[in-house]
Design a protein around this motif. Structure first.
Motif, PDB file in Angstrom:
ATOM      1  N   ASP A 271     -15.370  21.215   6.764  1.00  0.00           N
ATOM      2  CA  ASP A 271     -16.764  20.765   6.743  1.00  0.00           C
ATOM      3  C   ASP A 271     -17.486  21.325   5.525  1.00  0.00           C
ATOM      4  OD1 ASP A 271     -19.288  19.637   7.913  1.00  0.00           O
ATOM      5  OD2 ASP A 271     -19.783  21.774   8.112  1.00  0.00           O
ATOM      6  N   HIS A 272     -17.303  22.600   5.281  1.00  0.00           N
ATOM      7  CA  HIS A 272     -17.954  23.250   4.136  1.00  0.00           C
ATOM      8  C   HIS A 272     -17.491  22.614   2.820  1.00  0.00           C
ATOM      9  CE1 HIS A 272     -19.734  26.520   1.799  1.00  0.00           C
ATOM     10  NE2 HIS A 272     -18.621  26.527   1.101  1.00  0.00           N
TER      11      HIS A 272
ATOM     12  N   VAL B  55     -16.112  19.602   2.276  1.00  0.00           N
ATOM     13  CA  VAL B  55     -16.546  18.204   2.156  1.00  0.00           C
ATOM     14  C   VAL B  55     -18.024  18.159   1.766  1.00  0.00           C
ATOM     15  CG1 VAL B  55     -16.993  16.090   3.469  1.00  0.00           C
ATOM     16  CG2 VAL B  55     -14.777  17.222   3.653  1.00  0.00           C
ATOM     17  N   ARG B  56     -18.829  18.991   2.386  1.00  0.00           N
ATOM     18  CA  ARG B  56     -20.256  19.038   2.035  1.00  0.00           C
ATOM     19  C   ARG B  56     -20.441  19.516   0.598  1.00  0.00           C
ATOM     20  NH1 ARG B  56     -22.845  22.401   6.664  1.00  0.00           N
ATOM     21  NH2 ARG B  56     -24.704  22.107   5.400  1.00  0.00           N
ATOM     22  N   ARG B  57     -19.648  20.494   0.187  1.00  0.00           N
ATOM     23  CA  ARG B  57     -19.706  21.002  -1.192  1.00  0.00           C
ATOM     24  C   ARG B  57     -19.332  19.899  -2.181  1.00  0.00           C
ATOM     25  NH1 ARG B  57     -15.385  24.315  -3.971  1.00  0.00           N
ATOM     26  NH2 ARG B  57     -16.425  25.095  -5.825  1.00  0.00           N
TER      27      ARG B  57
ATOM     28  N   GLY C 177     -19.517  16.650  -1.644  1.00  0.00           N
ATOM     29  CA  GLY C 177     -20.576  15.645  -1.614  1.00  0.00           C
ATOM     30  C   GLY C 177     -21.777  16.063  -2.444  1.00  0.00           C
ATOM     31  N   ALA C 178     -22.181  17.317  -2.297  1.00  0.00           N
ATOM     32  CA  ALA C 178     -23.322  17.812  -3.072  1.00  0.00           C
ATOM     33  C   ALA C 178     -23.014  17.776  -4.567  1.00  0.00           C
ATOM     34  CB  ALA C 178     -23.683  19.226  -2.631  1.00  0.00           C
TER      35      ALA C 178
ATOM     36  N   SER D 217     -13.081   9.143   6.847  1.00  0.00           N
ATOM     37  CA  SER D 217     -14.330   9.897   6.758  1.00  0.00           C
ATOM     38  C   SER D 217     -15.417   9.051   6.107  1.00  0.00           C
ATOM     39  CB  SER D 217     -14.120  11.188   5.958  1.00  0.00           C
ATOM     40  OG  SER D 217     -13.237  12.051   6.636  1.00  0.00           O
TER      41      SER D 217
ATOM     42  N   ALA E 218     -19.010   7.698   7.556  1.00  0.00           N
ATOM     43  CA  ALA E 218     -20.275   7.913   6.846  1.00  0.00           C
ATOM     44  C   ALA E 218     -21.010   6.595   6.621  1.00  0.00           C
ATOM     45  CB  ALA E 218     -20.020   8.619   5.517  1.00  0.00           C
TER      46      ALA E 218
END
Length: 184
Positions: free
Chosen positions: A26-27, A29-31, A33-34, A152, A156
């Motif tokens: 999760d961390h 993937v979010r990183r 994406g950002a 994924s 989204a």
């Protein structure tokens, strides 16, 4: 220690490890994406484009051609916002509108490949590095990564559609700002 107790302990450790891995995923993937958003903003700014315009330009490029309606559906933008976006991209020379030979009522939007070369040249060094990295993985590993990313992304896309259409019961608007209290 009995076999049942030992097995239960192994299951608990396995569940804890799985939870830890999912949190790490999760961390990351979010990183990712950002960082993708930040990269897009930097490139868009370099070419005096809106970030959304740059991302839509990439969607058009990947699909080959789109209608305004397809772009609206893919992005969740209103038809008016998509029209304005296409107008901006057309004025910049990045896209061309063409009549659909199969349906005279439809207009197709295509990328002007010559006009996007400068944009592509900014991404090329990163793409080369990514391809080099990805080449270190085996075919089965890449198949898992591709499946993960596809599924994924599909989730989204579905969630974006729900949010855009306001059909989710979990979506709550930001509360109105509380009035300031005057002191003394």
């Amino acid at each position: 220690m009995t076999k049942a107790t030992k097995k239960q302990g192994q299951q608990q450790r396995s569940a804890a490890k799985l939870k830890q891995l999912i949190e790490q995923l999760d961390h990351q993937v979010r990183r990712m994406g950002a960082q993708s958003v930040l990269t897009s903003q930097a490139v868009a700014a370099r070419f005096d484009l809106h970030t959304t315009d740059l991302e839509c330009l990439d969607l058009i490029f990947m699909r080959g051609q789109v209608t305004a309606g397809e772009l609206a559906q893919a992005t969740g933008l209103t038809s008016g916002a998509v029209t304005a976006l296409i107008d901006r991209l057309e004025r910049g020379g990045y896209v061309v509108r063409a009549d659909d030979p199969g349906d005279r009522r439809r207009v197709l939007v295509r990328v002007n490949r010559e006009a996007i070369r400068p944009i592509a040249s900014v991404y090329t060094p990163m793409q080369r590095r990514m391809f080099k990295l990805w080449s270190t993985f085996s075919e089965p590993q890449l198949e898992v990564v591709i499946d993960f990313l596809k599924r994924s992304t599909d989730l989204a896309i579905a969630r974006t559609a729900e949010v855009t259409k306001g059909k989710s019961s979990t979506i709550k608007r930001r509360p109105a700002r509380a009035p300031r209290i005057q002191t003394g």
